[in-house]
Design an enzyme around this catalytic site. Structure first.
Site, PDB file in Angstrom:
ATOM      1  CD  GLU A 136      64.896  28.619 -25.970  1.00  0.00           C
ATOM      2  OE1 GLU A 136      64.718  27.395 -26.181  1.00  0.00           O
ATOM      3  OE2 GLU A 136      66.020  29.126 -25.753  1.00  0.00           O
ATOM      4  CG  ASP A 182      64.910  24.585 -36.349  1.00  0.00           C
ATOM      5  OD1 ASP A 182      65.962  25.080 -35.915  1.00  0.00           O
ATOM      6  OD2 ASP A 182      64.895  23.559 -37.058  1.00  0.00           O
ATOM      7  CG  ASP A 227      72.423  20.016 -25.911  1.00  0.00           C
ATOM      8  OD1 ASP A 227      73.477  19.388 -25.662  1.00  0.00           O
ATOM      9  OD2 ASP A 227      71.299  19.579 -25.634  1.00  0.00           O
ATOM     10  CE  LYS A 283      75.714   9.805 -23.339  1.00  0.00           C
ATOM     11  NZ  LYS A 283      74.563   8.866 -23.209  1.00  0.00           N
ATOM     12  CG  ASP A 305      79.218  25.539 -19.533  1.00  0.00           C
ATOM     13  OD1 ASP A 305      78.851  25.081 -20.633  1.00  0.00           O
ATOM     14  OD2 ASP A 305      78.578  25.350 -18.486  1.00  0.00           O
ATOM     15  CB  THR A 332      73.704  33.269 -16.755  1.00  0.00           C
ATOM     16  OG1 THR A 332      74.656  32.188 -16.854  1.00  0.00           O
ATOM     17  CG2 THR A 332      73.507  33.886 -18.142  1.00  0.00           C
ATOM     18  CE  LYS A 333      69.390  34.743 -10.334  1.00  0.00           C
ATOM     19  NZ  LYS A 333      68.010  34.510  -9.846  1.00  0.00           N
ATOM     20  CG  PHE A 334      74.223  27.586 -16.035  1.00  0.00           C
ATOM     21  CD1 PHE A 334      73.940  26.315 -15.555  1.00  0.00           C
ATOM     22  CD2 PHE A 334      75.116  27.696 -17.099  1.00  0.00           C
ATOM     23  CE1 PHE A 334      74.522  25.189 -16.123  1.00  0.00           C
ATOM     24  CE2 PHE A 334      75.703  26.581 -17.667  1.00  0.00           C
ATOM     25  CZ  PHE A 334      75.400  25.325 -17.175  1.00  0.00           C
ATOM     26  CD  GLU A 335      79.209  33.151 -17.801  1.00  0.00           C
ATOM     27  OE1 GLU A 335      80.322  33.564 -18.140  1.00  0.00           O
ATOM     28  OE2 GLU A 335      78.139  33.636 -18.219  1.00  0.00           O
TER      29      GLU A 335
END
Length: 229
Positions: A84, A111, A134, A138, A170, A207-210
Site C-alpha cells: 500500500e 509501489d 482505482d 475517464k 465494483d 467490506t463496509k464500502f462494498e
C-alpha cells in the site's frame, strides 16, 4: 515515513492527502520494525521472513487494511504480504496487526510494480489479490489502470503453477476490461470457465464500502484466473 519508489512509470494510483492519527503515527515507531519490509531490501525469502514455509498470499492496495488483517487472522496456516502507498492505511494495518498479535502478516509501503520486480521471487505466490483498484473511469485515464497485459504477465511469473490471480471491482466497465485482458493473456485459465465471473469466495471479506454499494444496488465482480503455464 514516506512511500518507497524506484522505477519511473505510469502510476496506477495518486498519493492522496489525509493526516495520520496519533495511533497510526505511533504504530510506525512501535510496529514497523516487525511488520514492515523495505523495497530496498531486495528479494525476499518467504520462509526466512515468516520463519516457516506456508502458502503465500500477496495483496496489492490493501487500503485501510482491515480486510487483509481479517484474512490473516482467519487463515493462520497461510502467510500474507500487503502492499500500500498511503501511510494512514499502512499505519492502521500495522497498528491493528500488532495490537491483535497477528504473526502471519508483513507489508510494504511502496509501489507494487517496484515490489513485484525487485522483491517477490518468481513462482512464489499461491494467490495474488487485487481488490477494488482505482478504476480510472475517464477514457483518457484508462492507461493508468493497473490491469494491463504487461502487468498480468508480471503477475503470472510470480505465481506458482496453479496459483490464483484474484481481482474484484465494483465498476462494471473495469470488470469487463479485466476480463478482456485476462482472457487474452497467455498461461492463464479462468476458474469459472470461459469469460464468466466468479462467485465471491468465502475468504474475501465483504467490506463496509462494498455493503454500502450493495445497498445502493451496485454490483461487485470477482475475476479469478489460475496460472496454467
Amino acid at each position: 515515513m514516506q512511500p518507497e519508489f524506484k522505477k519511473k512509470s505510469i502510476r496506477s494510483f495518486v498519493i492522496r492527502g489525509g493526516r495520520m492519527t496519533e495511533g497510526q503515527k505511533n504504530a510506525f515507531d512501535k510496529w514497523w520494525p516487525h511488520y514492515g519490509v523495505s523495497l530496498f531490501d531486495g528479494p525476499i525469502n518467504p520462509a526466512e521472513l515468516f520463519g516457516r514455509s506456508a502458502p503465500l498470499v500477496l495483496e496489492i492496495g490493501f487500503g485501510m487494511g482491515d480486510s487483509l488483517v481479517d484474512m490473516a487472522i482467519a487463515d493462520p496456516d497461510s502467510d500474507f504480504i500487503g502492499i500500500e502507498v498511503h501511510p494512514p492505511g499502512v499505519g492502521r494495518l500495522i497498528n491493528r496487526a500488532g495490537t491483535e498479535g497477528v504473526p502471519n502478516l508483513r507489508c510494504y509501503m511502496a509501489d507494487a510494480n517496484d515490489v513485484l520486480s525487485d522483491c517477490i521471487p518468481d513462482g512464489s505466490l499461491d494467490r495474488l489479490q487485487l481488490f477494488f483498484p482505482d478504476p480510472w473511469h475517464k477514457k483518457k485515464h484508462n492507461k493508468r489502470r493497473i490491469v494491463q497485459p504487461e502487468f498480468v504477465e508480471k503477475i503470472r511469473a510470480k505465481l506458482k503453477i496453479g496459483g490464483h490471480f484474484h481481482m474484484a471491482t465494483d465498476w462494471e466497465a473495469y470488470a469487463e476490461h479485466m476480463m478482456e485482458v485476462m482472457t487474452a493473456a497467455p498461461g492463464y485459465e479462468n476458474i469459472a470457465g470461459g469469460s464468466e465471473f466468479a462467485p465471491q469466495p468465502s475468504y474475501r471479506p465483504t467490506t463496509k464500502f462494498e455493503r454500502r454499494g450493495e445497498n445502493l444496488g451496485h454490483g461487485v465482480w470477482d475475476i479469478i484466473f489460475s496460472r496454467s503455464l
